[in-house]
Design a protein around this motif. Structure first.
Motif, mmCIF file in Angstrom:
data_model
loop_
_atom_site.group_PDB
_atom_site.id
_atom_site.type_symbol
_atom_site.label_atom_id
_atom_site.label_comp_id
_atom_site.label_asym_id
_atom_site.label_seq_id
_atom_site.Cartn_x
_atom_site.Cartn_y
_atom_site.Cartn_z
ATOM 1 N N LEU A 124 51.089 122.596 126.775
ATOM 2 C CA LEU A 124 51.136 121.126 126.683
ATOM 3 C C LEU A 124 49.720 120.594 126.450
ATOM 4 O O LEU A 124 49.486 119.707 125.617
ATOM 5 C CB LEU A 124 51.710 120.576 127.986
ATOM 6 C CG LEU A 124 52.673 119.401 127.879
ATOM 7 C CD1 LEU A 124 53.786 119.709 126.909
ATOM 8 C CD2 LEU A 124 53.269 119.088 129.230
ATOM 9 N N ASN A 125 48.762 121.182 127.156
ATOM 10 C CA ASN A 125 47.361 120.776 127.004
ATOM 11 C C ASN A 125 46.888 121.063 125.583
ATOM 12 O O ASN A 125 46.245 120.231 124.938
ATOM 13 C CB ASN A 125 46.494 121.539 128.021
ATOM 14 C CG ASN A 125 45.057 121.072 127.987
ATOM 15 O OD1 ASN A 125 44.796 119.875 128.074
ATOM 16 N ND2 ASN A 125 44.135 121.995 127.801
ATOM 17 N N GLU A 128 48.345 118.538 123.238
ATOM 18 C CA GLU A 128 47.677 117.229 123.360
ATOM 19 C C GLU A 128 46.325 117.275 122.642
ATOM 20 O O GLU A 128 45.979 116.354 121.918
ATOM 21 C CB GLU A 128 47.494 116.858 124.838
ATOM 22 C CG GLU A 128 46.963 115.447 124.988
ATOM 23 C CD GLU A 128 46.961 114.963 126.444
ATOM 24 O OE1 GLU A 128 46.509 115.726 127.322
ATOM 25 O OE2 GLU A 128 47.425 113.830 126.666
ATOM 26 N N SER A 131 46.686 116.726 119.216
ATOM 27 C CA SER A 131 47.383 115.430 119.005
ATOM 28 C C SER A 131 48.784 115.648 118.435
ATOM 29 O O SER A 131 49.197 114.981 117.483
ATOM 30 C CB SER A 131 46.623 114.517 118.053
ATOM 31 O OG SER A 131 45.279 114.765 118.064
ATOM 32 N N ILE A 133 52.851 115.894 119.492
ATOM 33 C CA ILE A 133 53.841 115.565 120.519
ATOM 34 C C ILE A 133 55.073 116.426 120.283
ATOM 35 O O ILE A 133 55.563 116.513 119.147
ATOM 36 C CB ILE A 133 54.214 114.062 120.428
ATOM 37 C CG1 ILE A 133 52.980 113.203 120.740
ATOM 38 C CG2 ILE A 133 55.365 113.728 121.368
ATOM 39 C CD1 ILE A 133 53.026 111.840 120.138
ATOM 40 N N THR A 194 55.125 109.523 122.745
ATOM 41 C CA THR A 194 53.683 109.659 123.029
ATOM 42 C C THR A 194 53.464 110.937 123.844
ATOM 43 O O THR A 194 54.418 111.541 124.324
ATOM 44 C CB THR A 194 53.202 108.470 123.910
ATOM 45 O OG1 THR A 194 53.912 108.564 125.157
ATOM 46 C CG2 THR A 194 53.496 107.142 123.237
ATOM 47 N N HIS A 195 52.195 111.279 124.030
ATOM 48 C CA HIS A 195 51.890 112.446 124.865
ATOM 49 C C HIS A 195 52.405 112.231 126.280
ATOM 50 O O HIS A 195 52.780 113.171 126.971
ATOM 51 C CB HIS A 195 50.376 112.708 124.889
ATOM 52 C CG HIS A 195 49.851 113.139 123.567
ATOM 53 N ND1 HIS A 195 50.200 114.342 122.995
ATOM 54 C CD2 HIS A 195 49.035 112.507 122.696
ATOM 55 C CE1 HIS A 195 49.605 114.437 121.812
ATOM 56 N NE2 HIS A 195 48.889 113.350 121.609
ATOM 57 N N GLU A 196 52.456 110.968 126.702
ATOM 58 C CA GLU A 196 52.933 110.658 128.061
ATOM 59 C C GLU A 196 54.408 111.008 128.195
ATOM 60 O O GLU A 196 54.878 111.354 129.267
ATOM 61 C CB GLU A 196 52.713 109.167 128.393
ATOM 62 C CG GLU A 196 51.306 108.839 128.879
ATOM 63 C CD GLU A 196 50.257 109.184 127.834
ATOM 64 O OE1 GLU A 196 50.512 108.877 126.658
ATOM 65 O OE2 GLU A 196 49.223 109.794 128.184
ATOM 66 N N ASP A 198 55.821 113.615 126.848
ATOM 67 C CA ASP A 198 55.865 115.059 127.130
ATOM 68 C C ASP A 198 55.531 115.328 128.597
ATOM 69 O O ASP A 198 56.036 116.275 129.190
ATOM 70 C CB ASP A 198 54.888 115.816 126.219
ATOM 71 C CG ASP A 198 55.453 116.020 124.807
ATOM 72 O OD1 ASP A 198 54.678 116.352 123.896
ATOM 73 O OD2 ASP A 198 56.690 115.847 124.627
ATOM 74 N N LYS A 199 54.698 114.482 129.197
ATOM 75 C CA LYS A 199 54.332 114.711 130.606
ATOM 76 C C LYS A 199 55.509 114.395 131.518
ATOM 77 O O LYS A 199 55.782 115.107 132.475
ATOM 78 C CB LYS A 199 53.120 113.867 131.007
ATOM 79 C CG LYS A 199 51.845 114.472 130.423
ATOM 80 C CD LYS A 199 50.684 113.571 130.550
ATOM 81 C CE LYS A 199 49.591 113.975 129.581
ATOM 82 N NZ LYS A 199 48.704 112.874 129.251
ATOM 83 N N CYS A 264 46.590 116.374 131.274
ATOM 84 C CA CYS A 264 46.953 117.795 131.316
ATOM 85 C C CYS A 264 45.979 118.573 132.193
ATOM 86 O O CYS A 264 46.376 119.466 132.940
ATOM 87 C CB CYS A 264 46.984 118.380 129.904
ATOM 88 S SG CYS A 264 48.384 117.794 128.964
#
Ligand SMILES: N#Cc1ccc(Nc2nc(N)cc(-n3cnc(CCO)c3)n2)cc1
Length: 290
Positions: A124-125, A128, A131, A133, A194-196, A198-199, A264
């Motif tokens: 995941l890191n 990110e 960039s 997703i 967004t990346h958020e 995925d979190k 991340c």
């Protein structure tokens, strides 16, 4: 974009089930390199012919996977188109999807689960940093390359699968079934992930891993779709683990306020401290934290 593979160089073996609008088969691909014939075991992921309008999104997922490479990202050899068949040719991962493995293996240790969660946090890191997703993080999209073998000091190894058809292409009902993996803000706007997001999904996936693959909110009464919708409307959380540090991490990732979701790096740091505290706590041998 990605490599195209000739249909006649593919061979179908047994069916292995299905994903959203796709069917998966074990198979073989043949290449001719330096005058020799090589056959490789592959996973053939076929787009349902009655969803061929999703072929762009299907192949977007394939090119997503072929653009970047990482040890915890599934390798995609390429795609093949034959008539109304759209096929993604993937590396065959020995032990299949993690959700089924978690349901089958009832005595996985806390350190096994933390190890797998850390591998997911690492990829995941990486995504990110690139960039990129993913948009569909869940245990079903984690594949187990290698089982642990404690006697040989061998730990489990996972790879993240392709995200499948873009969630924006799917119907409202399919999106509803992605609760609680899909971030609440994505329900309203599935076309701007967004990346958020995925979190949030990472949090739900860690919850799954520590709950032995029991999907969250499953078993709710029949009109579970309405209940699932209420789950977000009432800003509910998944049942917290008794291991408070784990519950805190999952809770941070599954914050309804994007700004509260950890970076991340913070996720990896918190997982590392869980590893140390996990070793001290007597939880380790039973793997029970809920
Ligand atoms: N019994 C058994 C068994 C089944 C499958 C595999 N191997 C494999 N390799 C892949 N590349 C992808 C998948 N896969 C599984 N489910 C999905 C849909 C959700 O992503 C994808 N499975 C190995 C053993």
């Amino acid at each position: 974009q990605f490599h195209t593979i000739k249909y006649e160089d593919l061979k179908w073996d047994e069916s292995l089930g299905q994903g959203s609008f796709t069917r998966i088969f074990k198979g073989e691909k043949t290449d001719y390199r330096d005058g020799e014939k090589h056959t490789t075991e592959v996973l053939l992921k076929e787009l349902d012919p009655d969803h061929k309008n999703c072929w762009e999104s299907f192949f977007e997922a394939a090119s997503f996977m072929s653009q970047i490479s990482h040890k915890h990202l599934l390798h995609v050899y390429g795609v093949s188109v034959h008539g109304d068949k759209n096929i993604m040719v993937q590396e065959f991962v020995k032990h299949g999807a993690l959700d089924l493995y978690l349901k089958r293996e009832k005595s996985l240790s806390v350190s096994w689960k933390l190890n797998v969660a850390k591998q997911l946090a690492c990829v995941l890191n990486f995504l990110e940093e690139q960039s990129i997703i993913h948009g569909n993080i869940c245990a079903k999209n984690l594949l187990l390359v290698r089982e642990e073998d404690p006697s040989q000091g061998i730990s489990p190894f996972i790879k993240l699968s392709d995200p499948g058809i873009n969630v924006a292409m799917l119907g409202k009902d399919v999106i509803m079934h992605r609760i609680p993996w899909i971030a609440p803000e994505s329900l309203a706007a599935p076309d701007n992930l967004t990346h958020e997001c995925d979190k949030w999904s990472f949090g739900a996936t860690v919850w799954e891993i520590f709950n032995n693959g029991n999907p969250p909110l499953q078993g709710w009464s029949l009109e579970e779709v309405k209940l699932k919708e209420k789950f977000y409307e009432n800003k509910q959380q998944l049942p917290p683990s008794q291991w408070t540090e784990l519950a805190d991490l999952i809770g941070q990732c599954m914050s309804y306020d994007l700004a509260f979701r950890p970076s991340c790096r913070s996720i990896i740091r918190q997982l590392n401290s869980l590893v140390t505290s996990g070793n001290n706590v007597s939880l380790n041998h039973v793997g029970k934290v809920f």
